[in-house]
Design a protein around this motif. Structure first.
Motif, PDB file in Angstrom:
ATOM      1  N   SER A 152      -4.709  18.017  -7.524  1.00  0.00           N
ATOM      2  CA  SER A 152      -3.887  19.172  -7.148  1.00  0.00           C
ATOM      3  C   SER A 152      -3.129  19.701  -8.364  1.00  0.00           C
ATOM      4  CB  SER A 152      -2.873  18.788  -6.074  1.00  0.00           C
ATOM      5  OG  SER A 152      -3.519  18.261  -4.947  1.00  0.00           O
ATOM      6  N   HIS A 189       4.434   9.338  -7.604  1.00  0.00           N
ATOM      7  CA  HIS A 189       4.886   8.435  -6.557  1.00  0.00           C
ATOM      8  C   HIS A 189       4.916   6.961  -6.972  1.00  0.00           C
ATOM      9  CE1 HIS A 189       5.549   6.889  -2.542  1.00  0.00           C
ATOM     10  NE2 HIS A 189       4.430   6.204  -2.590  1.00  0.00           N
ATOM     11  N   ALA A 190       3.831   6.454  -7.531  1.00  0.00           N
ATOM     12  CA  ALA A 190       3.773   5.015  -7.832  1.00  0.00           C
ATOM     13  C   ALA A 190       4.827   4.640  -8.875  1.00  0.00           C
ATOM     14  CB  ALA A 190       2.371   4.631  -8.314  1.00  0.00           C
ATOM     15  N   TYR A 216     -11.177  23.412   1.520  1.00  0.00           N
ATOM     16  CA  TYR A 216      -9.935  22.611   1.499  1.00  0.00           C
ATOM     17  C   TYR A 216      -8.719  23.517   1.632  1.00  0.00           C
ATOM     18  CZ  TYR A 216      -6.284  19.548  -0.400  1.00  0.00           C
ATOM     19  OH  TYR A 216      -5.127  18.832  -0.594  1.00  0.00           O
ATOM     20  N   TRP A 219      -4.556  -3.457  -8.616  1.00  0.00           N
ATOM     21  CA  TRP A 219      -3.784  -2.530  -9.459  1.00  0.00           C
ATOM     22  C   TRP A 219      -2.629  -3.265 -10.146  1.00  0.00           C
ATOM     23  CZ3 TRP A 219      -4.885   1.768 -11.729  1.00  0.00           C
ATOM     24  CH2 TRP A 219      -3.875   2.463 -12.380  1.00  0.00           C
ATOM     25  N   VAL A 256       5.153  13.848  -6.848  1.00  0.00           N
ATOM     26  CA  VAL A 256       4.386  14.151  -8.054  1.00  0.00           C
ATOM     27  C   VAL A 256       4.156  12.955  -8.973  1.00  0.00           C
ATOM     28  CG1 VAL A 256       5.054  16.576  -8.004  1.00  0.00           C
ATOM     29  CG2 VAL A 256       6.456  14.937  -9.286  1.00  0.00           C
ATOM     30  N   GLY A 272      -6.582  13.558   5.756  1.00  0.00           N
ATOM     31  CA  GLY A 272      -7.546  13.003   4.806  1.00  0.00           C
ATOM     32  C   GLY A 272      -6.843  12.063   3.845  1.00  0.00           C
ATOM     33  N   LEU A 284      -6.424   0.172   0.023  1.00  0.00           N
ATOM     34  CA  LEU A 284      -5.758   0.458  -1.259  1.00  0.00           C
ATOM     35  C   LEU A 284      -5.642  -0.839  -2.065  1.00  0.00           C
ATOM     36  CD1 LEU A 284      -3.177   3.018   0.127  1.00  0.00           C
ATOM     37  CD2 LEU A 284      -5.025   3.494  -1.505  1.00  0.00           C
ATOM     38  N   ALA A 341      -6.489   5.276  -5.710  1.00  0.00           N
ATOM     39  CA  ALA A 341      -5.275   5.419  -4.894  1.00  0.00           C
ATOM     40  C   ALA A 341      -4.587   6.750  -5.196  1.00  0.00           C
ATOM     41  CB  ALA A 341      -4.309   4.274  -5.187  1.00  0.00           C
ATOM     42  N   PRO A 342      -4.242   7.510  -4.154  1.00  0.00           N
ATOM     43  CA  PRO A 342      -3.598   8.809  -4.380  1.00  0.00           C
ATOM     44  C   PRO A 342      -2.188   8.717  -4.952  1.00  0.00           C
ATOM     45  CG  PRO A 342      -3.850   8.372  -2.013  1.00  0.00           C
ATOM     46  CD  PRO A 342      -4.557   7.275  -2.737  1.00  0.00           C
ATOM     47  N   GLY A 343      -1.471   7.630  -4.650  1.00  0.00           N
ATOM     48  CA  GLY A 343      -0.096   7.511  -5.123  1.00  0.00           C
ATOM     49  C   GLY A 343       0.020   7.418  -6.637  1.00  0.00           C
ATOM     50  N   LEU A 344      -1.108   7.126  -7.300  1.00  0.00           N
ATOM     51  CA  LEU A 344      -1.074   7.059  -8.762  1.00  0.00           C
ATOM     52  C   LEU A 344      -0.913   8.430  -9.383  1.00  0.00           C
ATOM     53  CD1 LEU A 344      -4.062   4.618  -9.268  1.00  0.00           C
ATOM     54  CD2 LEU A 344      -1.617   4.068  -9.184  1.00  0.00           C
ATOM     55  N   ARG A 345      -1.311   9.462  -8.645  1.00  0.00           N
ATOM     56  CA  ARG A 345      -1.302  10.842  -9.167  1.00  0.00           C
ATOM     57  C   ARG A 345      -2.024  10.893 -10.521  1.00  0.00           C
ATOM     58  NH1 ARG A 345      -1.485  14.444  -6.496  1.00  0.00           N
ATOM     59  NH2 ARG A 345      -2.649  12.892  -5.421  1.00  0.00           N
ATOM     60  N   TYR A 397       1.008  22.743  -5.013  1.00  0.00           N
ATOM     61  CA  TYR A 397       0.548  21.509  -5.650  1.00  0.00           C
ATOM     62  C   TYR A 397       1.276  20.288  -5.081  1.00  0.00           C
ATOM     63  CZ  TYR A 397       2.433  18.684  -9.634  1.00  0.00           C
ATOM     64  OH  TYR A 397       2.992  17.733 -10.436  1.00  0.00           O
ATOM     65  N   ALA A 447      -7.778   9.680  -6.655  1.00  0.00           N
ATOM     66  CA  ALA A 447      -7.094   9.529  -5.365  1.00  0.00           C
ATOM     67  C   ALA A 447      -7.994   8.886  -4.319  1.00  0.00           C
ATOM     68  CB  ALA A 447      -6.602  10.885  -4.868  1.00  0.00           C
ATOM     69  N   LYS A 448      -9.259   9.269  -4.290  1.00  0.00           N
ATOM     70  CA  LYS A 448     -10.162   8.762  -3.250  1.00  0.00           C
ATOM     71  C   LYS A 448     -10.820   7.463  -3.672  1.00  0.00           C
ATOM     72  CE  LYS A 448      -9.538  13.024  -1.670  1.00  0.00           C
ATOM     73  NZ  LYS A 448      -8.747  14.069  -2.327  1.00  0.00           N
ATOM     74  N   VAL A 473      -3.981  -2.984  -3.829  1.00  0.00           N
ATOM     75  CA  VAL A 473      -2.632  -3.375  -4.261  1.00  0.00           C
ATOM     76  C   VAL A 473      -2.675  -4.489  -5.315  1.00  0.00           C
ATOM     77  CG1 VAL A 473      -0.408  -4.317  -3.501  1.00  0.00           C
ATOM     78  CG2 VAL A 473      -1.620  -2.661  -2.067  1.00  0.00           C
ATOM     79  N   SER A 513       0.120  19.694  -1.398  1.00  0.00           N
ATOM     80  CA  SER A 513      -1.188  19.056  -1.346  1.00  0.00           C
ATOM     81  C   SER A 513      -1.136  17.592  -1.771  1.00  0.00           C
ATOM     82  CB  SER A 513      -2.160  19.827  -2.252  1.00  0.00           C
ATOM     83  OG  SER A 513      -3.309  19.065  -2.515  1.00  0.00           O
ATOM     84  N   TRP A 569       0.817  -1.218   0.000  1.00  0.00           N
ATOM     85  CA  TRP A 569       0.000   0.000   0.000  1.00  0.00           C
ATOM     86  C   TRP A 569       0.851   1.267   0.000  1.00  0.00           C
ATOM     87  CZ3 TRP A 569       0.453   3.536   3.922  1.00  0.00           C
ATOM     88  CH2 TRP A 569       1.045   3.096   5.129  1.00  0.00           C
ATOM     89  N   GLN A 577       3.052   2.084  -1.908  1.00  0.00           N
ATOM     90  CA  GLN A 577       3.222   2.577  -3.266  1.00  0.00           C
ATOM     91  C   GLN A 577       1.987   3.335  -3.738  1.00  0.00           C
ATOM     92  OE1 GLN A 577       3.676  -0.392  -6.366  1.00  0.00           O
ATOM     93  NE2 GLN A 577       4.846   1.046  -7.627  1.00  0.00           N
ATOM     94  N   LEU A 578       0.872   3.132  -3.067  1.00  0.00           N
ATOM     95  CA  LEU A 578      -0.391   3.677  -3.585  1.00  0.00           C
ATOM     96  C   LEU A 578      -0.935   4.854  -2.782  1.00  0.00           C
ATOM     97  CD1 LEU A 578      -2.303   0.449  -4.708  1.00  0.00           C
ATOM     98  CD2 LEU A 578      -0.921   2.014  -6.082  1.00  0.00           C
ATOM     99  N   THR A 579      -0.293   5.205  -1.675  1.00  0.00           N
ATOM    100  CA  THR A 579      -0.781   6.362  -0.932  1.00  0.00           C
ATOM    101  C   THR A 579       0.045   7.601  -1.309  1.00  0.00           C
ATOM    102  OG1 THR A 579      -1.557   7.113   1.228  1.00  0.00           O
ATOM    103  CG2 THR A 579       0.658   6.098   1.158  1.00  0.00           C
ATOM    104  N   TYR A 580      -0.276   8.720  -0.687  1.00  0.00           N
ATOM    105  CA  TYR A 580       0.440   9.965  -0.981  1.00  0.00           C
ATOM    106  C   TYR A 580       1.925   9.798  -0.705  1.00  0.00           C
ATOM    107  CZ  TYR A 580      -4.135  12.262  -1.162  1.00  0.00           C
ATOM    108  OH  TYR A 580      -5.415  12.638  -1.495  1.00  0.00           O
ATOM    109  N   PRO A 588      -4.919   2.419   4.630  1.00  0.00           N
ATOM    110  CA  PRO A 588      -4.003   1.573   3.854  1.00  0.00           C
ATOM    111  C   PRO A 588      -4.623   0.251   3.411  1.00  0.00           C
ATOM    112  CG  PRO A 588      -2.793   2.634   5.620  1.00  0.00           C
ATOM    113  CD  PRO A 588      -4.243   3.011   5.817  1.00  0.00           C
TER     114      PRO A 588
END
Lengths: 375, 375
Positions: free
Chosen positions: B83, A257-258, B107, B28, A255, B16, B23, B225-229, A248, B221-222, B25, A251, A41, A43-46, B20
């Motif tokens: 973002s 991450h994965a 926000y 994906w 930029v 926010g 996500l 997954a946020p890590g994908l950007r 950016y 992201a929500k 994993v 937040s 996980w 790899q998939l979060t912020y 984990p």
């Protein structure tokens, strides 16, 4: 789906894109599987704003391996590609009313990125060897005497786009020294460094500078794959901190991450080194094929690295007028004037990319170009 | 490696971030394998500027499925997260000297993104229901009479961050009508739309507008997954064209091409729909756990969607003063004033995120908060 598709019947030498067959589809898929297993996980979060630690660690070691004193982790910010890095760095360093100096000729798609800051682009003084530091010092003094802010000079000093040439070592030293004396930041596009075919690449401006007065743009587009949109910036820690606190980035976190975490697996497994060795050999072969096939028609020199030949046309021939004739014969190229910020210059030059086609297709394309050149 | 790590001993309700365990994993990783098989090298080269066709097709169908008249492909630009989309759209629409209006509360991490344009942020008039269109018309008239350019209003009208509330339908209609009459662009952050727990989400401003006067920010992201950007912008085709010809996009092609093509496989396989159904049920359970555990201590209402509770403190208590007390008891929250552009307001409010922790941990955190609240 993709940015460029070949036009039917045209073997195109105008685009600086990798040859599809050299893109590491299976190796990258293997790295994604490893990354999922290894990082789960995380790899998939912020992501961490300057980039995930596993990539920063591998990349720092790698940059130091290819060039002594390459970089420290606190001088790294992972970007979503070199173009993205250029846009971010330029947006922090330049703005409306400023002057950004650019090498001539240089990478044409940089012009719009730099102009998006609102700054005015001006040509830096250059000759056949590249930017001329003494003449540059004069121009800087003149502009500043006129009250202009001149924060940036953009150049591709190593295996340049479009010329394939590298700036001589004495000019590198003089440029860095001028930059540090005068508060000019050199924006060094160093994206071709690892594509070297005849020995070592020259030292980067970044390395010569000791990390002050130079911002270096790196990229995985040429060494791995452009679709990943992954690169990095080397800069002084103060600028890295400003990048990391852009709204950016603050937040959304890292930029890309994965993909960045996957690249750390691609690097750590040895796949990166193997792949670069492969593409270096392949692009060398492609370079040699294009040079050999062109020589009966045009006096071209083989560049020691990168993706491009910068060919001088026979006297009296214009690149712009040659283009439709070449396309009628089934090939294409990028006309010289594209690479001058003011469009003024290069009518006697064409850029030929040997990155995109197989040796056999490059030979055919060169013969077609030869036919278009024939009187 | 990642943006946020829990501090030892603190069950943190301030971030926010997704839980984990939610996500996807494995799913994906399966989509990346499918994408490598299905698209091969086309996933790894420079992508189409507005996004790869397979994702534009799936996303268009998806947006129309969740909301009638959701979007057309020519109204879509794939971004590297919401973002990133906000930064790109704001950079095209606003600049130094301009005024950007922002909902209050809203926000908080948007403030810096919007301020990075060089514009000044001002609070739009708002009450407990959200932005007040009649008062906004008055403020707009005043600002413009003073010669200010007011290009943008930023808001999260659906399952808002931080309030969880949604703007009433009549206000949505009035806002859109005001925007279209007055040339104000509504920057609609619509990133919580699919996290709905008690029935349908209200119609988006984007849909009510028919595509003029509103720029909508969407995100994976929500929902994934946020890590994908990865996210998107919905806007009029003229703005989409401006995004696609930004120097950085023109140079590098699609801004997150490899991930975007993988998402098309994640969507087309049904994994997206299954995953959203799963997280919707899980976040509903988490919401209910936090609300139930808080009720003995605080009079909180359950939001119909999103990730946040916006709790009113007992009279006389200040969010800023409560925070160290809560952290001493092993929990944390985001104090209300964070969510006001001028920091002025919200001292009697706290934002509690139920996205990040399991129901059991949420219950414990609520009890710790209750202890901190006890006289």
């Amino acid at each position: 789906m993709i940015q460029f598709e070949h036009r039917p019947g045209i073997l195109d030498l105008s685009w600086g894109h990798p040859r599809p067959g050299l893109l590491p589809v299976e190796e990258w898929a293997a790295a994604t599987a490893t990354a999922a297993r290894e990082f789960g996980w995380r790899q998939l979060t912020y992501g961490y704003p300057t980039g995930p630690a596993p990539l920063l660690e591998w990349l720092t070691a790698h940059l130091n391996a290819i060039e002594d004193g390459g970089a420290e982790a606190r001088q790294l910010f992972v970007t979503a590609g070199a173009s993205h890095g250029m846009a971010l760095a330029a947006s922090l360093l330049a703005g409306p009313g400023d002057v950004i100096l650019v090498d001539s000729p240089t990478y044409h798609l940089a012009f719009r990125i730099l102009a998006d800051t609102g700054a005015t682009l001006l040509r830096a003084p250059a000759d056949a060897d590249g930017v001329d530091p003494a003449a540059l010092a004069g121009l800087l003094a003149t502009l500043r005497a006129e009250g202009r802010r001149v924060p940036l000079l953009y150049l591709v000093p190593t295996f340049a786009n479009p010329t394939g040439r590298s700036l001589p070592l004495d000019r590198r030293r003089d440029l860095v020294s001028l930059a540090q004396r005068s508060g000019l930041t050199l924006l060094e596009d160093d994206t071709y460094r690892e594509l070297t075919y005849d020995g070592e690449a020259p030292p980067s401006l970044w390395r010569l500078s000791g990390g002050e007065g130079v911002v270096r743009l790196g990229s995985f587009a040429k060494t791995v794959a452009p679709g990943l949109r992954l690169g990095w910036i080397n800069a002084a820690p103060a600028l890295i901190a400003r990048l990391a606190t852009l709204g950016y980035v603050h937040s959304g976190g890292g930029v890309n991450h994965a993909v960045a975490t996957t690249m750390s697996c691609f690097g750590a497994s040895g796949a990166y080194d193997r792949h670069v060795a492969t593409v270096r050999a392949e692009y060398r072969t492609q370079r040699d094929a294009l040079v050999a096939a062109l020589r009966p028609h045009l006096p071209v020199a083989a560049p020691a690295g990168g993706w491009f030949l910068w060919a001088a046309l026979p006297p009296g021939l214009s690149a712009t007028r040659l283009l439709p004739e070449a396309e009628r014969r089934g090939t294409s190229f990028a006309p010289g004037p594209l690479f001058y910020a003011d469009g003024n210059g290069g009518e006697d030059r064409i850029r030929l990319s040997f990155s995109h086609l197989t040796p056999a297709h490059l030979t055919t394309a060169a013969n077609r170009l030869g036919a278009a050149l024939a009187p």
